[in-house]
Design an enzyme around this catalytic site. Structure first.
Site, PDB file in Angstrom:
ATOM      1  CG  ASN A 248      -1.820   1.144   1.333  1.00  0.00           C
ATOM      2  OD1 ASN A 248      -1.767   2.044   0.485  1.00  0.00           O
ATOM      3  ND2 ASN A 248      -2.671   1.150   2.334  1.00  0.00           N
TER       4      ASN A 248
ATOM      5  CE  LYS B 200      -0.232   2.524   6.581  1.00  0.00           C
ATOM      6  NZ  LYS B 200      -1.547   2.996   6.257  1.00  0.00           N
TER       7      LYS B 200
ATOM      8  NE  ARG C  47      -6.050   1.583  -0.190  1.00  0.00           N
ATOM      9  CZ  ARG C  47      -6.037   2.749   0.458  1.00  0.00           C
ATOM     10  NH1 ARG C  47      -4.935   3.161   1.057  1.00  0.00           N
ATOM     11  NH2 ARG C  47      -7.118   3.479   0.524  1.00  0.00           N
TER      12      ARG C  47
ATOM     13  CG  HIS D 234     -12.880   3.260   3.127  1.00  0.00           C
ATOM     14  ND1 HIS D 234     -13.572   4.264   3.764  1.00  0.00           N
ATOM     15  CD2 HIS D 234     -11.573   3.476   3.409  1.00  0.00           C
ATOM     16  CE1 HIS D 234     -12.731   5.053   4.410  1.00  0.00           C
ATOM     17  NE2 HIS D 234     -11.510   4.588   4.198  1.00  0.00           N
TER      18      HIS D 234
ATOM     19  NE  ARG E 189      -9.911  12.532   3.805  1.00  0.00           N
ATOM     20  CZ  ARG E 189      -9.798  11.215   3.726  1.00  0.00           C
ATOM     21  NH1 ARG E 189     -10.864  10.441   3.815  1.00  0.00           N
ATOM     22  NH2 ARG E 189      -8.629  10.653   3.533  1.00  0.00           N
TER      23      ARG E 189
ATOM     24  CG  PHE F  84     -13.248   9.018  17.399  1.00  0.00           C
ATOM     25  CD1 PHE F  84     -12.607   9.293  16.205  1.00  0.00           C
ATOM     26  CD2 PHE F  84     -14.596   9.301  17.513  1.00  0.00           C
ATOM     27  CE1 PHE F  84     -13.286   9.850  15.137  1.00  0.00           C
ATOM     28  CE2 PHE F  84     -15.291   9.852  16.451  1.00  0.00           C
ATOM     29  CZ  PHE F  84     -14.645  10.126  15.259  1.00  0.00           C
TER      30      PHE F  84
ATOM     31  CD  GLU G 250      -8.866  -1.303   4.024  1.00  0.00           C
ATOM     32  OE1 GLU G 250      -8.413  -0.940   5.120  1.00  0.00           O
ATOM     33  OE2 GLU G 250      -9.205  -0.510   3.131  1.00  0.00           O
TER      34      GLU G 250
HETATM   35  P1  AMP Z   1      -8.041   3.600  11.155  1.00  0.00           P
HETATM   36  O1  AMP Z   1      -8.036   4.742  10.181  1.00  0.00           O
HETATM   37  O2  AMP Z   1      -9.032   2.543  10.806  1.00  0.00           O
HETATM   38  O3  AMP Z   1      -6.677   3.060  11.455  1.00  0.00           O
HETATM   39  O4  AMP Z   1      -8.574   4.215  12.541  1.00  0.00           O
HETATM   40  C1  AMP Z   1      -7.780   5.110  13.278  1.00  0.00           C
HETATM   41  C2  AMP Z   1      -8.640   5.796  14.317  1.00  0.00           C
HETATM   42  O5  AMP Z   1      -9.327   4.834  15.128  1.00  0.00           O
HETATM   43  C3  AMP Z   1      -7.837   6.600  15.325  1.00  0.00           C
HETATM   44  O6  AMP Z   1      -7.579   7.888  14.853  1.00  0.00           O
HETATM   45  C4  AMP Z   1      -8.743   6.639  16.524  1.00  0.00           C
HETATM   46  O7  AMP Z   1      -9.609   7.749  16.400  1.00  0.00           O
HETATM   47  C5  AMP Z   1      -9.567   5.389  16.411  1.00  0.00           C
HETATM   48  N1  AMP Z   1      -9.205   4.388  17.426  1.00  0.00           N
HETATM   49  C6  AMP Z   1      -8.214   3.497  17.409  1.00  0.00           C
HETATM   50  N2  AMP Z   1      -8.191   2.761  18.538  1.00  0.00           N
HETATM   51  C7  AMP Z   1      -9.224   3.211  19.304  1.00  0.00           C
HETATM   52  C8  AMP Z   1      -9.745   2.876  20.582  1.00  0.00           C
HETATM   53  N3  AMP Z   1      -9.211   1.906  21.331  1.00  0.00           N
HETATM   54  N4  AMP Z   1     -10.827   3.572  21.038  1.00  0.00           N
HETATM   55  C9  AMP Z   1     -11.382   4.550  20.273  1.00  0.00           C
HETATM   56  N5  AMP Z   1     -10.928   4.903  19.063  1.00  0.00           N
HETATM   57  C10 AMP Z   1      -9.870   4.258  18.586  1.00  0.00           C
END
Ligand code: AMP
Length: 396
Positions: free
Chosen positions: A7, A14, A90, A179, A240, A283, A383
């Site tokens: 990716n 990655k 990807r 996605h 975003r 989050f 993915e």
């Molecule tokens: P992704 O783009 O799928 O890798 O998701 C990344 C985002 O998932 C991070 O910026 C966090 O906001 C959220 N995230 C990851 N781990 C946790 C967790 N244990 N609790 C809440 N949010 C999480």
């Protein structure tokens, strides 16, 4: 068969090596800061993560370093590069040209290049990764797996924007969606978990990560999705904005004296829950700040849940019903409070969450009570594995 999954971004790459028979990840990691200084992260199965700072002027050196790590006599997982049977890349934007994954050849590369004006940040970077691998792994077959391909089944009524039709004809301005690999993988997995035929279900997949999108999957086909021509449309995301009145864009640009490019940068990188909270796009940070009484962090999470619930409602309407709602990606897999917040709007669909099950993180689970009219699932996305499977299917 061993598949190297790549990716590639503009300054990062990655990778994973997956044994496609056992579907075990033999090694994974990433190259960062390519063209700046360079850092290789390498983790063999069951081993420690190794971090090496090393010069990587281009992606070709990055690929070489990854391959050297893979065949390293002490920590490598392969005896020689001949053990790499295929590479799965990807690729972000396939426009209307690619409705499925494809074996990469010069014609395909040219077609992906033609789609580059639709994804100027992503496609050229993806192709740099392809070229770098071609240079180093000369005769190894390569497959391109597109983020947009799964959504090519959307009907015209879902993908057309309400703009002059000539813009669609001349420039292919329309909704594409992203996605796709994740939405496809998760919706299929949901059918397997429920032991129901994939082509008989109405599923809504909520891919809630730093980038976030929703997809309506009817009878195994994407019929609508929240991202558009670019990944900026739809849900409120980490940084975003998601949907916004186009007139507000001009208004803000004038007020702030920003160019079109600059205001788009604000909408992509300084908006979303980060923009609303003024604090973080993560989050976890927003949850701890909310607990400490930070009103804007609380509002950011509320806005995120509300927008997501509205999309779920609109996709239930689009499919005239919904059987399954899946949560996936970083936030969807880990943040039970966000899932609860979203589902709190969905009582009218007959959804009841099981409070205990909804505490689960990062593992497959049924989150709704047994008599909930709609089943809510936690399905971790994968993915890389989906790209590996597509690659093997085409090579074979
Ligand atoms: P992704 O783009 O799928 O890798 O998701 C990344 C985002 O998932 C991070 O910026 C966090 O906001 C959220 N995230 C990851 N781990 C946790 C967790 N244990 N609790 C809440 N949010 C999480």
């Amino acid at each position: 068969m061993n598949v190297l999954v790549i990716n590639c971004g503009s300054s990062s790459l990655k990778y994973q090596v997956i044994d496609s028979d056992s579907e075990v990840v033999l090694a994974k990691g990433l190259c960062e800061r390519i063209g700046i200084d360079g850092r290789l992260v390498y983790q063999p199965k069951g081993g420690e993560k190794e971090i090496t700072e090393a010069s990587m002027p281009t992606h070709t050196e990055a690929v070489r370093m990854v391959l050297d790590a893979l065949v390293n006599p002490t920590t490598g997982v392969l005896k020689s590069l001949e053990e790499i049977d295929a590479v799965g890349h990807r690729l972000v934007h396939g426009g209307e040209k690619f409705a499925a994954s494809t074996l990469i050849n010069e014609k395909v590369i040219a077609a992906v290049e033609e789609c580059s004006d639709l994804a100027p940040l992503h496609n050229p970077a993806n192709l740099i990764g392809v070229r770098a691998c071609q240079e180093v792994l000369k005769d190894v077959p390569m497959v391109g797996v597109f983020d947009t391909a799964f959504h090519q089944t959307m009907p015209k009524k879902a993908y057309l924007y309400g703009v002059p039709y000539e813009y669609y004809e001349k420039y292919k301005v329309r909704k594409y969606g992203f996605h796709g690999t994740s939405h496809s993988y998760v919706s299929k997995r949901a059918a397997e978990m429920l032991n129901k035929p994939y082509d008989s279900l109405k599923t809504i997949v909520c891919h809630l990560g730093n980038g976030a999108s929703i997809c309506a999957v009817e009878n195994g086909k994407s019929v609508d999705t929240s991202m558009g021509l670019s990944p900026l449309e739809g849900l409120i995301m980490g940084t975003r904005s998601g949907d916004i009145d186009p007139s507000a864009v001009e208004f803000m640009a004038k007020k702030e004296n920003l160019s079109l490019e600059e205001i788009l940068n604000v909408l992509n990188k300084e908006s979303g829950v980060y923009g609303i909270s003024g604090l973080s796009s993560d989050f976890r940070d927003l949850e701890s700040a909310s607990k400490e009484g930070d009103e804007r962090a609380k509002t950011a999470r509320e806005v995120f849940c509300y927008r997501t619930a509205k999309y779920i409602g609109s996709y239930a309407a689009a499919m005239n019903g919904v059987d399954v709602i899946c949560f996936t990606a970083g936030v969807g897999e880990n943040d039970g409070r966000i899932r609860e917040g979203i589902c709190s709007y969905l009582g009218y669909l007959g959804i009841t969450l099981d409070e205990n099950e909804n505490q689960k993180r990062g593992e497959e689970a049924v989150l709704s009570v047994p008599d909930s009219k709609v089943t809510v699932l936690l399905v971790p996305t994968n993915e890389e594995l989906a790209i590996c499977r597509e690659t093997v299917a085409l090579i074979k």
